[in-house]
Write an enzyme that holds these catalytic residues in place. Sequence first.
Site, PDB file in Angstrom:
ATOM      1  CB  SER A 144     -14.125  -4.358   7.506  1.00 45.96           C
ATOM      2  OG  SER A 144     -13.881  -3.428   8.544  1.00 45.96           O
ATOM      3  CE1 TYR A 157      -9.344  -2.523   5.193  1.00 44.37           C
ATOM      4  CE2 TYR A 157     -11.178  -1.709   6.499  1.00 44.37           C
ATOM      5  CZ  TYR A 157     -10.314  -2.729   6.152  1.00 44.37           C
ATOM      6  OH  TYR A 157     -10.432  -3.962   6.754  1.00 44.37           O
TER       7      TYR A 157
HETATM    8  P1  NAD Z   1      -3.139  -9.495   6.245  1.00 47.19           P
HETATM    9  O1  NAD Z   1      -2.304  -8.336   5.870  1.00 47.19           O
HETATM   10  O2  NAD Z   1      -2.661 -10.433   7.288  1.00 47.19           O
HETATM   11  O3  NAD Z   1      -3.498 -10.344   4.945  1.00 47.19           O
HETATM   12  C1  NAD Z   1      -3.885  -9.740   3.742  1.00 47.19           C
HETATM   13  C2  NAD Z   1      -3.317 -10.546   2.599  1.00 47.19           C
HETATM   14  O4  NAD Z   1      -3.727  -9.961   1.374  1.00 47.19           O
HETATM   15  C3  NAD Z   1      -1.774 -10.538   2.614  1.00 47.19           C
HETATM   16  O5  NAD Z   1      -1.269 -11.854   2.569  1.00 47.19           O
HETATM   17  C4  NAD Z   1      -1.421  -9.746   1.383  1.00 47.19           C
HETATM   18  O6  NAD Z   1      -0.215 -10.146   0.751  1.00 47.19           O
HETATM   19  C5  NAD Z   1      -2.633 -10.006   0.489  1.00 47.19           C
HETATM   20  N1  NAD Z   1      -2.733  -9.013  -0.544  1.00 47.19           N
HETATM   21  C6  NAD Z   1      -2.647  -7.658  -0.407  1.00 47.19           C
HETATM   22  N2  NAD Z   1      -2.696  -7.081  -1.611  1.00 47.19           N
HETATM   23  C7  NAD Z   1      -2.809  -8.086  -2.524  1.00 47.19           C
HETATM   24  C8  NAD Z   1      -2.895  -8.112  -3.932  1.00 47.19           C
HETATM   25  N3  NAD Z   1      -2.824  -6.998  -4.649  1.00 47.19           N
HETATM   26  N4  NAD Z   1      -3.012  -9.299  -4.556  1.00 47.19           N
HETATM   27  C9  NAD Z   1      -3.029 -10.442  -3.836  1.00 47.19           C
HETATM   28  N5  NAD Z   1      -2.955 -10.485  -2.497  1.00 47.19           N
HETATM   29  C10 NAD Z   1      -2.839  -9.309  -1.864  1.00 47.19           C
HETATM   30  O7  NAD Z   1      -4.563  -8.904   6.629  1.00 47.19           O
HETATM   31  P2  NAD Z   1      -5.860  -9.562   7.311  1.00 47.19           P
HETATM   32  O8  NAD Z   1      -6.091  -8.811   8.552  1.00 47.19           O
HETATM   33  O9  NAD Z   1      -5.796 -11.025   7.314  1.00 47.19           O
HETATM   34  O10 NAD Z   1      -6.968  -9.052   6.281  1.00 47.19           O
HETATM   35  C11 NAD Z   1      -7.644  -9.900   5.384  1.00 47.19           C
HETATM   36  C12 NAD Z   1      -8.962  -9.266   5.014  1.00 47.19           C
HETATM   37  O11 NAD Z   1      -9.772  -9.112   6.179  1.00 47.19           O
HETATM   38  C13 NAD Z   1      -8.828  -7.875   4.393  1.00 47.19           C
HETATM   39  O12 NAD Z   1      -9.754  -7.720   3.356  1.00 47.19           O
HETATM   40  C14 NAD Z   1      -9.183  -6.957   5.561  1.00 47.19           C
HETATM   41  O13 NAD Z   1      -9.696  -5.739   5.117  1.00 47.19           O
HETATM   42  C15 NAD Z   1     -10.239  -7.795   6.250  1.00 47.19           C
HETATM   43  N6  NAD Z   1     -10.455  -7.429   7.653  1.00 47.19           N
HETATM   44  C16 NAD Z   1      -9.442  -7.522   8.553  1.00 47.19           C
HETATM   45  C17 NAD Z   1      -9.690  -7.171   9.867  1.00 47.19           C
HETATM   46  C18 NAD Z   1      -8.635  -7.250  10.917  1.00 47.19           C
HETATM   47  O14 NAD Z   1      -8.849  -6.703  11.999  1.00 47.19           O
HETATM   48  N7  NAD Z   1      -7.517  -7.926  10.677  1.00 47.19           N
HETATM   49  C19 NAD Z   1     -10.954  -6.727  10.268  1.00 47.19           C
HETATM   50  C20 NAD Z   1     -11.957  -6.641   9.314  1.00 47.19           C
HETATM   51  C21 NAD Z   1     -11.692  -7.009   8.009  1.00 47.19           C
END
Ligand code: NAD
Length: 262
Positions: A144, A157
């Site tokens: 991120s 985070y």
């Molecule tokens: P999201 O909430 O849509 O998806 C995250 C997924 O991780 C979910 O399906 C959830 O069930 C799963 N998860 C959470 N805890 C878990 C566990 N203990 N075991 C197995 N699965 C688990 O979120 P997203 O936005 O798609 O985020 C995905 C990744 O991208 C994350 O690492 C997040 O930090 C990173 N990210 C997201 C953004 C953003 O703006 N959305 C930006 C930068 C980085």
Amino acid sequence: MFGSDLKDKVAVITGAASGIGLAVAKCLAAEGAKTCLVDIQEDALEKAVEEINDSGGKAGSIRADLGLESDIESLKRRVDEGYGAADILINNAGLQIVSSIEEFPVDQWDRLINVMLRGAFLCTQNFMPGMAEKGWGRIINIASIHSIVASPFKSAYVSAKHGLIGLTKTAALEAAEKGITVNAISPAYVRTPLVERQIESQAKLHSIPEEQVVKDIMLKPMPQKELIEPEEIGETVLFLCSPAARHINGHNLVIDGGWTIT
Ligand code: NAD
């Protein structure tokens, strides 16, 4: 795309029931990879797998809690038995907890770090040896912009994401002579359920409409004032898996619309 031949490569994607993980799984499956979607949300996993298989891709799922070492060990065994040794690992599972440092519940700090940093380490530890045996592997950590900059109230985070870059660089060095590359992708805000939940809570907190939260709060520091789409991360993963990227190793590929250059 990018001349990548991923036909029958085994790809394990964590946190694949939703958002970025799901988009990455779809992109990899569209290029012929056998995708194994991993998540704790069983119903959403089932739906995601159905969607990929219905559109001609190859997908299966394994429920695992990435915060638990025993689940990751059993994940590795089940991937070996059901798919064959993994060629591609996408460490993506994540969550957000917003609290001041003074009030941060320690059990929630541990939970986040366990899933997002320790979980990525354990997956790397379990899946990297199989890639080394094949002489080819791609490990991609979804970090991120919080791997580079900080925001208040997101100490766990920000710490996990900064740590993930350290893990990326170390694993890249250890795997460098084994045909494996290890890289990170660091996006700014991507339009996913995780971000939609943040928009909703910020709107309530500041008593302003959700569109204003996006424009005036979230995208304020981003010169290109647009949310990133999850598919853009999927396509970046395809690039990192392609022959053109074979010497990109230990890199943190930032997708932030210019956020961190200001
Ligand atoms: P999201 O909430 O849509 O998806 C995250 C997924 O991780 C979910 O399906 C959830 O069930 C799963 N998860 C959470 N805890 C878990 C566990 N203990 N075991 C197995 N699965 C688990 O979120 P997203 O936005 O798609 O985020 C995905 C990744 O991208 C994350 O690492 C997040 O930090 C990173 N990210 C997201 C953004 C953003 O703006 N959305 C930006 C930068 C980085």
